[in-house]
Write a protein that holds these residues in place. Structure first.
Motif, PDB file in Angstrom:
ATOM      1  N   ILE A 292       3.289  -3.562   3.258  1.00 53.64           N
ATOM      2  CA  ILE A 292       3.724  -4.952   3.080  1.00 53.64           C
ATOM      3  C   ILE A 292       2.656  -5.751   2.338  1.00 53.64           C
ATOM      4  O   ILE A 292       2.966  -6.547   1.445  1.00 53.64           O
ATOM      5  CB  ILE A 292       4.048  -5.587   4.445  1.00 53.64           C
ATOM      6  CG1 ILE A 292       5.304  -4.935   5.018  1.00 53.64           C
ATOM      7  CG2 ILE A 292       4.228  -7.091   4.331  1.00 53.64           C
ATOM      8  CD1 ILE A 292       5.563  -5.255   6.474  1.00 53.64           C
ATOM      9  N   GLY A 293       1.400  -5.549   2.676  1.00 53.01           N
ATOM     10  CA  GLY A 293       0.309  -6.248   2.000  1.00 53.01           C
ATOM     11  C   GLY A 293       0.222  -5.892   0.526  1.00 53.01           C
ATOM     12  O   GLY A 293       0.040  -6.757  -0.327  1.00 53.01           O
TER      13      GLY A 293
ATOM     14  N   CYS B 110      -6.421 -11.721  -6.496  1.00 52.45           N
ATOM     15  CA  CYS B 110      -5.789 -10.927  -7.550  1.00 52.45           C
ATOM     16  C   CYS B 110      -6.838 -10.106  -8.283  1.00 52.45           C
ATOM     17  O   CYS B 110      -7.856 -10.629  -8.703  1.00 52.45           O
ATOM     18  CB  CYS B 110      -5.069 -11.834  -8.554  1.00 52.45           C
ATOM     19  SG  CYS B 110      -3.639 -12.653  -7.848  1.00 52.45           S
ATOM     20  N   GLY B 111      -6.556  -8.829  -8.440  1.00 60.68           N
ATOM     21  CA  GLY B 111      -7.387  -7.982  -9.273  1.00 60.68           C
ATOM     22  C   GLY B 111      -6.925  -8.087 -10.717  1.00 60.68           C
ATOM     23  O   GLY B 111      -5.975  -8.798 -11.040  1.00 60.68           O
ATOM     24  N   GLU B 112      -7.587  -7.360 -11.590  1.00 67.67           N
ATOM     25  CA  GLU B 112      -7.235  -7.403 -13.000  1.00 67.67           C
ATOM     26  C   GLU B 112      -6.050  -6.510 -13.336  1.00 67.67           C
ATOM     27  O   GLU B 112      -5.345  -6.753 -14.306  1.00 67.67           O
ATOM     28  CB  GLU B 112      -8.443  -7.027 -13.842  1.00 67.67           C
ATOM     29  CG  GLU B 112      -9.557  -8.058 -13.753  1.00 67.67           C
ATOM     30  CD  GLU B 112     -10.729  -7.715 -14.643  1.00 67.67           C
ATOM     31  OE1 GLU B 112     -10.562  -6.881 -15.553  1.00 67.67           O
ATOM     32  OE2 GLU B 112     -11.806  -8.282 -14.436  1.00 67.67           O
TER      33      GLU B 112
ATOM     34  N   VAL C  22      -4.242  -2.400  -4.062  1.00 63.08           N
ATOM     35  CA  VAL C  22      -5.292  -1.966  -3.136  1.00 63.08           C
ATOM     36  C   VAL C  22      -5.825  -3.140  -2.314  1.00 63.08           C
ATOM     37  O   VAL C  22      -6.021  -3.026  -1.097  1.00 63.08           O
ATOM     38  CB  VAL C  22      -6.444  -1.271  -3.901  1.00 63.08           C
ATOM     39  CG1 VAL C  22      -7.648  -1.050  -3.014  1.00 63.08           C
ATOM     40  CG2 VAL C  22      -5.959   0.049  -4.480  1.00 63.08           C
ATOM     41  N   ILE C  23      -6.039  -4.275  -2.960  1.00 55.06           N
ATOM     42  CA  ILE C  23      -6.517  -5.462  -2.239  1.00 55.06           C
ATOM     43  C   ILE C  23      -5.492  -5.875  -1.182  1.00 55.06           C
ATOM     44  O   ILE C  23      -5.826  -6.147  -0.030  1.00 55.06           O
ATOM     45  CB  ILE C  23      -6.792  -6.620  -3.214  1.00 55.06           C
ATOM     46  CG1 ILE C  23      -8.006  -6.294  -4.085  1.00 55.06           C
ATOM     47  CG2 ILE C  23      -7.006  -7.939  -2.464  1.00 55.06           C
ATOM     48  CD1 ILE C  23      -8.190  -7.220  -5.266  1.00 55.06           C
ATOM     49  N   GLY C  24      -4.224  -5.904  -1.571  1.00 53.46           N
ATOM     50  CA  GLY C  24      -3.170  -6.271  -0.626  1.00 53.46           C
ATOM     51  C   GLY C  24      -3.018  -5.276   0.507  1.00 53.46           C
ATOM     52  O   GLY C  24      -2.813  -5.656   1.660  1.00 53.46           O
TER      53      GLY C  24
ATOM     54  N   ALA D 137      -3.407  -3.932   6.101  1.00 53.85           N
ATOM     55  CA  ALA D 137      -3.841  -3.016   7.158  1.00 53.85           C
ATOM     56  C   ALA D 137      -4.776  -3.720   8.139  1.00 53.85           C
ATOM     57  O   ALA D 137      -4.684  -3.513   9.351  1.00 53.85           O
ATOM     58  CB  ALA D 137      -4.523  -1.799   6.553  1.00 53.85           C
ATOM     59  N   ALA D 138      -5.662  -4.570   7.630  1.00 53.59           N
ATOM     60  CA  ALA D 138      -6.570  -5.314   8.504  1.00 53.59           C
ATOM     61  C   ALA D 138      -5.788  -6.257   9.409  1.00 53.59           C
ATOM     62  O   ALA D 138      -6.084  -6.379  10.604  1.00 53.59           O
ATOM     63  CB  ALA D 138      -7.578  -6.095   7.669  1.00 53.59           C
ATOM     64  N   THR D 139      -4.799  -6.912   8.853  1.00 53.12           N
ATOM     65  CA  THR D 139      -3.967  -7.811   9.644  1.00 53.12           C
ATOM     66  C   THR D 139      -3.220  -7.045  10.728  1.00 53.12           C
ATOM     67  O   THR D 139      -3.163  -7.472  11.882  1.00 53.12           O
ATOM     68  CB  THR D 139      -2.966  -8.563   8.741  1.00 53.12           C
ATOM     69  OG1 THR D 139      -3.697  -9.285   7.747  1.00 53.12           O
ATOM     70  CG2 THR D 139      -2.108  -9.525   9.541  1.00 53.12           C
TER      71      THR D 139
END
Length: 68
Positions: A51-52, A19-21, A28-30, A35-37
């Motif tokens: 989806i992420g 989790c970001g702040e 963006v993290i998700g 995308a990597a997955t």
């Protein structure tokens, strides 16, 4: 090769729970993890990112006290 894909998938899934702040950071993290997955699984990168982003934002917003 299959073991490498499984390891990469697990690592990407673990990243989704970071989790970001802000809501933007969470998205963006998700998106990156999704995308990597999708890349590891030879899927649609845009769909994986969407989806992420949605999944991580919903997860983090439902647990506001969680710090990663």
């Amino acid at each position: 090769m299959r073991l490498v894909k499984i390891g990469a998938l697990l690592a990407a899934m673990a990243t989704i729970t970071a989790c970001g702040e802000t809501m933007g950071q969470q998205a963006v993290i998700g998106a990156g993890a999704g995308a990597a997955t999708a890349a590891v699984l030879d899927g649609n990168l845009l769909a994986g990112a969407a989806i992420g982003a949605a999944g991580n934002t919903l997860y983090c917003q439902s647990r506001p006290g969680r710090k990663c």
